[in-house]
Motif scaffolding. Structure first.
Motif, PDB file in Angstrom:
ATOM      1  N   ALA A  98     -30.891  15.345  -6.109  1.00  7.05           N
ATOM      2  CA  ALA A  98     -30.715  16.058  -4.862  1.00  7.05           C
ATOM      3  C   ALA A  98     -30.788  15.734  -3.683  1.00  7.05           C
ATOM      4  O   ALA A  98     -30.713  14.491  -3.408  1.00  7.05           O
ATOM      5  CB  ALA A  98     -32.374  16.394  -4.402  1.00  7.05           C
ATOM      6  N   ALA A  99     -29.803  16.841  -2.701  1.00  4.61           N
ATOM      7  CA  ALA A  99     -30.109  15.856  -1.298  1.00  4.61           C
ATOM      8  C   ALA A  99     -30.607  15.232  -0.977  1.00  4.61           C
ATOM      9  O   ALA A  99     -29.926  14.416   0.405  1.00  4.61           O
ATOM     10  CB  ALA A  99     -29.568  17.268  -0.531  1.00  4.61           C
ATOM     11  N   ILE A 100     -32.137  15.375  -0.784  1.00  5.39           N
ATOM     12  CA  ILE A 100     -32.717  14.439   0.464  1.00  5.39           C
ATOM     13  C   ILE A 100     -33.049  12.989  -0.601  1.00  5.39           C
ATOM     14  O   ILE A 100     -33.059  11.985  -0.334  1.00  5.39           O
ATOM     15  CB  ILE A 100     -34.286  14.978  -0.151  1.00  5.39           C
ATOM     16  N   HIS A 101     -32.463  13.504  -2.030  1.00  2.93           N
ATOM     17  CA  HIS A 101     -31.839  11.957  -2.322  1.00  2.93           C
ATOM     18  C   HIS A 101     -30.944  10.919  -2.460  1.00  2.93           C
ATOM     19  O   HIS A 101     -30.181  10.430  -1.995  1.00  2.93           O
ATOM     20  CB  HIS A 101     -32.071  11.768  -3.870  1.00  2.93           C
ATOM     21  N   SER A 102     -29.614  11.710  -2.148  1.00  3.30           N
ATOM     22  CA  SER A 102     -28.459  11.661  -2.473  1.00  3.30           C
ATOM     23  C   SER A 102     -27.958  10.754  -0.976  1.00  3.30           C
ATOM     24  O   SER A 102     -27.250   9.880  -0.382  1.00  3.30           O
ATOM     25  CB  SER A 102     -26.840  12.181  -2.997  1.00  3.30           C
ATOM     26  N   GLY A 103     -28.310  11.785   0.247  1.00  2.00           N
ATOM     27  CA  GLY A 103     -28.287  11.617   1.761  1.00  2.00           C
ATOM     28  C   GLY A 103     -28.767  10.575   1.855  1.00  2.00           C
ATOM     29  O   GLY A 103     -27.964   9.690   2.820  1.00  2.00           O
ATOM     30  N   PRO A 104     -29.872  10.199   2.362  1.00  2.09           N
ATOM     31  CA  PRO A 104     -30.023   8.915   3.148  1.00  2.09           C
ATOM     32  C   PRO A 104     -29.762   7.879   1.758  1.00  2.09           C
ATOM     33  O   PRO A 104     -29.308   6.783   2.410  1.00  2.09           O
ATOM     34  CB  PRO A 104     -32.027   8.740   2.265  1.00  2.09           C
ATOM     35  N   ILE A 105     -29.604   8.254   0.672  1.00  2.00           N
ATOM     36  CA  ILE A 105     -28.970   6.740   0.138  1.00  2.00           C
ATOM     37  C   ILE A 105     -27.180   6.707  -0.069  1.00  2.00           C
ATOM     38  O   ILE A 105     -26.584   5.165   0.617  1.00  2.00           O
ATOM     39  CB  ILE A 105     -29.026   6.775  -1.914  1.00  2.00           C
ATOM     40  N   SER A 106     -26.675   7.505   0.115  1.00  2.00           N
ATOM     41  CA  SER A 106     -24.955   7.415   1.224  1.00  2.00           C
ATOM     42  C   SER A 106     -24.659   7.194   2.781  1.00  2.00           C
ATOM     43  O   SER A 106     -24.333   6.273   2.914  1.00  2.00           O
ATOM     44  CB  SER A 106     -24.366   9.257   0.834  1.00  2.00           C
ATOM     45  N   GLU A 107     -25.762   7.328   3.412  1.00  2.00           N
ATOM     46  CA  GLU A 107     -25.992   6.992   4.838  1.00  2.00           C
ATOM     47  C   GLU A 107     -26.488   5.159   4.877  1.00  2.00           C
ATOM     48  O   GLU A 107     -25.913   4.609   5.068  1.00  2.00           O
ATOM     49  CB  GLU A 107     -27.494   7.655   5.164  1.00  2.00           C
TER      50      GLU A 107
END
Length: 345
Positions: A98-107
Motif C-alpha cells: 500500500a501507499a503507506i508502505h511503498s511511499g516511505p520505502i521509496s523515500e
C-alpha cells in the motif's frame, strides 16, 4: 545413496512427530485438523513448553526478518543512513504494498541514491486492493517496491552500501547474506544445517523450532542498556510495536493482534510459521503448521498468546483468528476453526 537420501528426508521432514494444533469443525464434529509444532523458550534459551517436536528443522521464512535486520543496525549502516523506527519496522515487514508502505520505502531509497532497479527481490502485484486496482486503472506495471519484502531489501541495500559489496546482495556468499547468516546462527544458538531461496530471492536459513523460539526469547530479554546486539534487538522489536500497520497492513493478523496487546511483537512467515516476542515475560514463541496453512498458524499463535496472558480472548482481533466461525454461501454458521485442547493447556 538412495538410503541416505531417505534418512535425510526423514530427519528434515517437519511432519515427523508433529501434533494436532488446530481443529476444524462442521456441526459438532471435527472434520479436519492442522498439525504442527509449537515451542516457548525463556530468556536462558530453555524450552519451557512445547507441542510436537521442538527439534523439528524448518525454514522460518519471513518470521525471521527482525534477525535479518540485525546487521543493518550492528554494522552502523542504519545510523549512517539516519534510519528511524518507521524504516526499521519496514525492514521487518511483510507488507501489503500500500501507499503507506511503498511511499516511505521509496523515500528511503531516494535518500540513499537507490532506484527500483537496484532491488533483487522481484516485482510483485500489490497485495493492497485499492493500490492494486489503482495500478490497473492507470495501466501501470507492478514494481519491485511493491514486493512484500521490499522493506527488508531496502535494509539489505543500505547494509550493502555500508559494506561496499557488489550489486548481487541476495546471493548466499555475498557479504550481506554472510552477515545475516552469522547473526542468525548466533541468536538461534545453533548452526544452520541448510538454506533455501525465499520468494524474494534471499537465502532463508533453516533452524530448529527451539532455535527460532530461542532467538525470539533473546529479542524479548534484550535490554536498552545491554550490549550492541541487545540494543539493536530492542530497537527492532520496539519499531514493530510502534508501527504495526507497517509490519503487515490493515486487516492482517500481525497488525491487528499487535494493536490488541501491550508491547508484544509478532511476525508471520510463509508456509504456516508465526513467532512472538514477549518482553514483559522474557519469552519467545515459535509456531509451524506442517501443511503451511495461514488460518491455522494464526489460530495457534493467538491461542498461545491468550495462554500466556498477553492477549484478551474476547478481543475482536483475537476471535477472528482464534475461533473464527465458518459460514456457507447463504451465511449460515456451519462450523468453526479452534485451537486443539493440547494447545490451550
Amino acid at each position: 545413496m538412495l538410503g541416505t537420501e531417505l534418512i535425510d528426508h526423514e530427519i528434515d521432514n517437519p511432519a515427523r512427530n508433529d501434533a494436532v494444533l488446530v481443529e476444524v469443525t462442521r456441526g459438532d464434529r471435527v472434520e479436519s485438523v492442522h498439525r504442527g509444532h509449537a515451542v516457548i523458550c525463556d530468556a536462558d534459551g530453555e524450552v519451557t513448553w512445547s507441542l510436537g517436536d521442538p527439534q523439528a528443522i524448518i525454514y522460518p521464512r519471513s518470521s525471521c526478518k527482525m534477525i535479518q535486520a540485525l546487521p543493518l543496525i550492528e554494522s552502523g549502516a542504519a545510523k549512517a543512513a539516519g534510519l528511524g523506527p518507521r524504516e526499521l519496522a519496514l525492514a521487518c515487514a511483510s507488507h501489503q504494498g500500500a501507499a503507506i508502505h511503498s511511499g516511505p520505502i521509496s523515500e528511503w531509497l531516494t535518500r540513499q541514491g537507490f532506484a527500483d532497479e537496484d532491488y533483487r527481490c522481484g516485482a510483485e502485484t500489490p497485495r493492497d486492493k485499492p493500490t492494486r486496482e489503482a495500478l490497473i486503472r492507470a495501466h501501470g506495471a507492478p514494481r519491485q517496491i511493491h514486493n512484500n519484502c521490499s522493506g527488508k531489501h531496502a535494509g539489505f541495500l543500505t547494509l550493502n552500501r555500508h559494506l561496499r559489496g557488489g550489486p548481487d546482495y541476495e546471493l548466499p556468499d555475498h557479504p550481506v547474506q554472510q552477515a545475516v547468516r552469522a547473526a542468525f546462527e548466533e541468536v538461534t544458538g545453533e548452526p544452520s544445517p541448510f538454506y533455501g531461496i525465499d520468494g524474494c530471492s534471499a537465502p532463508n536459513f533453516a533452524t530448529s523450532m527451539t532455535g527460532l523460539a530461542r532467538a525470539m526469547a533473546r529479542f524479548a530479554a534484550a535490554r536498552p542498556d545491554g550490549d550492541a546486539r541487545e540494543r539493536a534487538m530492542v530497537r527492532l522489536r520496539e519499531a514493530m510495536v510502534a508501527h504495526p500497520e507497517l509490519v503487515a497492513g490493515e486487516g492482517r493478523a500481525c497488525t491487528e493482534l499487535m494493536r490488541a496487546m501491550d508491547g508484544v511483537a509478532i511476525k508471520t512467515g510463509a508456509e504456516g510459521v508465526f513467532v512472538a516476542i514477549l518482553p514483559a515475560q522474557r519469552l519467545g514463541v515459535a509456531v509451524k503448521i506442517t501443511d503451511g496453512t495461514t488460518r491455522a498458524s494464526e489460530c495457534a499463535v493467538a491461542a498461545l498468546l491468550v495462554r500466556l496472558g498477553v492477549l484478551d480472548p474476547a478481543h475482536p482481533a483475537t476471535v477472528r483468528r482464534m475461533r473464527p466461525m465458518l459460514r456457507n454461501w447463504r451465511g449460515t454458521e456451519v462450523g468453526a476453526i479452534r485451537p486443539a485442547p493440547a494447545l490451550l493447556g
